[in-house]
Design an enzyme around this catalytic site. Structure first.
Site, mmCIF file in Angstrom:
data_model
loop_
_atom_site.group_PDB
_atom_site.id
_atom_site.type_symbol
_atom_site.label_atom_id
_atom_site.label_comp_id
_atom_site.label_asym_id
_atom_site.label_seq_id
_atom_site.Cartn_x
_atom_site.Cartn_y
_atom_site.Cartn_z
ATOM 1 N N VAL A 20 5.365 4.840 3.143
ATOM 2 C CA VAL A 20 4.126 4.439 3.794
ATOM 3 C C VAL A 20 4.394 3.850 5.173
ATOM 4 C CG1 VAL A 20 2.139 2.885 3.669
ATOM 5 C CG2 VAL A 20 2.942 4.065 1.612
ATOM 6 N N ASP A 38 12.623 -3.876 8.074
ATOM 7 C CA ASP A 38 12.886 -3.646 6.656
ATOM 8 C C ASP A 38 14.086 -4.503 6.265
ATOM 9 O OD1 ASP A 38 12.041 -1.119 4.580
ATOM 10 O OD2 ASP A 38 13.887 -2.189 4.104
ATOM 11 N N ARG A 43 19.020 1.227 5.288
ATOM 12 C CA ARG A 43 17.870 2.054 5.676
ATOM 13 C C ARG A 43 17.610 1.937 7.176
ATOM 14 N NH1 ARG A 43 13.099 4.282 3.669
ATOM 15 N NH2 ARG A 43 13.824 3.947 1.536
ATOM 16 N N THR A 88 4.688 -2.341 -4.170
ATOM 17 C CA THR A 88 4.063 -3.234 -5.154
ATOM 18 C C THR A 88 4.318 -2.659 -6.541
ATOM 19 O OG1 THR A 88 1.979 -2.083 -4.654
ATOM 20 C CG2 THR A 88 2.288 -4.269 -3.699
ATOM 21 N N THR A 123 -0.863 -1.433 -2.104
ATOM 22 C CA THR A 123 -1.878 -1.380 -3.158
ATOM 23 C C THR A 123 -1.757 -2.594 -4.068
ATOM 24 O OG1 THR A 123 -1.784 1.028 -3.113
ATOM 25 C CG2 THR A 123 -2.824 0.005 -5.021
ATOM 26 N N CYS A 263 2.048 5.509 -7.464
ATOM 27 C CA CYS A 263 0.596 5.389 -7.269
ATOM 28 C C CYS A 263 -0.125 5.501 -8.599
ATOM 29 C CB CYS A 263 0.100 6.463 -6.292
ATOM 30 S SG CYS A 263 0.598 6.175 -4.592
ATOM 31 N N ARG A 334 11.258 7.235 -7.893
ATOM 32 C CA ARG A 334 10.729 6.006 -8.477
ATOM 33 C C ARG A 334 9.731 6.308 -9.590
ATOM 34 N NH1 ARG A 334 8.474 2.842 -3.441
ATOM 35 N NH2 ARG A 334 8.063 4.985 -2.797
#
Length: 430
Positions: A20, A38, A43, A88, A123, A263, A334
């Site tokens: 995202v 980050d 990364r 999240t 989210t 999600c 994930r």
């Protein structure tokens, strides 16, 4: 704020550079001066080399971007508009894990200045931004909302792997703590979102809208999964049923499958958690989650049944699972329900081999303690195609039979193939 950002007199910061955050940061960096932060130094180093760890963006996507990637929170000191896009997740008990969100709020609080804006995209359940994040911003900054800084929520709508509906082509919902905040946040996002913005009347409404987008999809897929279980007991091909039903104009085109990812497979638990806090036990949402979480065990049981029908002892069989990522054509593993399927197969002492053209062997080993093979072997008793990667869509029955022993079995969990039932190849699909 917008003019200052455009003139690059102020900086915009994006906290969290995953699926995202990175696209958002790069999109803003075409217009503004951006700091991409980050906590994962490895990364950040890859991004500084214009390498996307998620394998969604190419070096060309970094071109022209006025952005500094960093893992040093001190580099956030000069930012005035903060966008939070951290994960999240839920814990092992399916309880929301707010630690990444809390750490991000604390980090921003330490550098927050009068006149700054903080917008969350992660989210969450309704109320989280104001009840859980805002107190940390005020505590660590010593500032007060409204008097000193503004707060907003603009839920992410990025669809990993989708090359058509990209970030700038998806309508963006925005919200803020007051009318001025909403107007400014809308202006900032409108500068990069071609599809435009929709101003929600409150932060809680925007939070709720996001979480129910994924709850709705979860429930629709759970219905298809339950139908697949019922029709399997009846000896009916679910895909043929859906094809026939789809001839009606208002039939919704959902299909059965493994529901993983960050999600659909995670977000409903946030709403469940908040609802239970308020003393209400959701019935429909709970039911959908139970059905979808049960599918790996259902598929494993089906394979064992097919093995026994072919007089094969599961404990003496070798099975190939093709695909481990949570959806097609991406590297994200994930919350992969394929991993759950592999575990279910192992309960029957089945020897399982796994391949996936997108997943990282190191990430698979770290996350699931499973070994990812570079290429399939031979002499399998069954093959399970679990993810609809493009590379798998052109395969045919002859290819699968070449991988297997006598009396081969093919499980097609994505309904990719039309295989003629024949004595030498047992074919089953969800």
């Amino acid at each position: 704020m917008l003019n200052d950002l455009r003139q690059k007199e102020k900086q915009l910061a994006v906290i969290g550079l995953g699926y995202v955050g990175l696209p958002i940061a790069l999109a803003f960096a075409q217009q503004f001066r951006v700091v991409g932060f980050d906590t994962n130094a490895e990364r950040v180093a890859m991004l500084q080399r214009q390498e996307d760890p998620s394998h969604q963006l190419q070096p060309a996507d970094f071109a022209g971007a006025d952005i500094c990637f960093t893992a040093n929170p001190d580099d956030l000191c000069h930012a005035h508009f903060f966008v939070v896009a951290v994960p999240t997740p839920v814990d092992e008990y399916k309880v929301p894990d707010l630690k990444p969100l809390q750490r991000a709020s604390e980090t921003i609080g330490c550098v927050l200045k009068p006149g700054d804006y903080v917008v969350y995209e992660s989210t969450v359940y309704p109320g989280c931004t104001e009840d859980d994040c805002l107190p940390l911003l005020e505590q660590y900054s010593g500032l007060k909302l409204g008097d000193d800084f503004k707060l907003g929520y603009s839920p992410e709508r990025i669809n990993p792997g989708d090359k058509v509906r990209t970030l700038t082509d998806i309508l963006k919902v925005v919200s803020g703590n007051d009318a001025e905040a909403v107007q400014t946040i809308a202006e900032v996002y409108r500068s990069i979102i071609r599809a435009g913005v929709y101003a929600a009347p409150s932060i809680k409404v925007a939070e709720a809208a996001k979480v129910i987008e994924n709850v709705q999809r979860d429930l629709n897929i759970s219905l298809m999964n339950e139908l697949a279980v019922i029709f399997d007991k009846m000896g009916i091909d679910t895909q043929e049923v859906l094809k026939a039903a789809s001839t009606k104009w208002n039939f919704l085109p959902f299909t059965p499958g493994l529901v993983g990812g960050h999600c659909i497979g995670i977000d409903p638990y946030y709403l469940l958690y908040k609802s239970r806090q308020l003393g209400y036990e959701p019935q429909v949402i709970n039911s959908g989650r139970r059905v979808n979480d049960s599918m790996p065990a259902f598929v494993a049981t089906k394979l064992v049944q097919l093995l026994l029908q072919r007089e094969k002892n599961p404990a003496q069989t070798k099975v190939l699972v093709m695909g481990l990522t949570f959806k097609e054509n991406i590297a994200d593993i994930r919350n992969s329900k394929v991993a759950d399927l592999v575990r279910e197969l192992m309960k029957y002492a089945i020897n399982v081999h796994i391949v996936d053209p997108y997943a990282s062997p190191n990430e698979v080993a770290l996350a699931y303690k499973m070994t990812l093979l570079d290429t399939p072997g031979r002499a399998y008793d069954a093959v399970i195609v679990a993810v609809g990667h493009d590379q798998y869509r052109t395969l045919d029955a002859a290819y699968f039979k070449s991988l297997m022993t006598e009396l081969p079995i093919l499980l097609d969990l994505k309904g990719l193939y039309t295989v003629r039932q024949a004595d030498e190849l047992a074919y089953w699909r969800l």
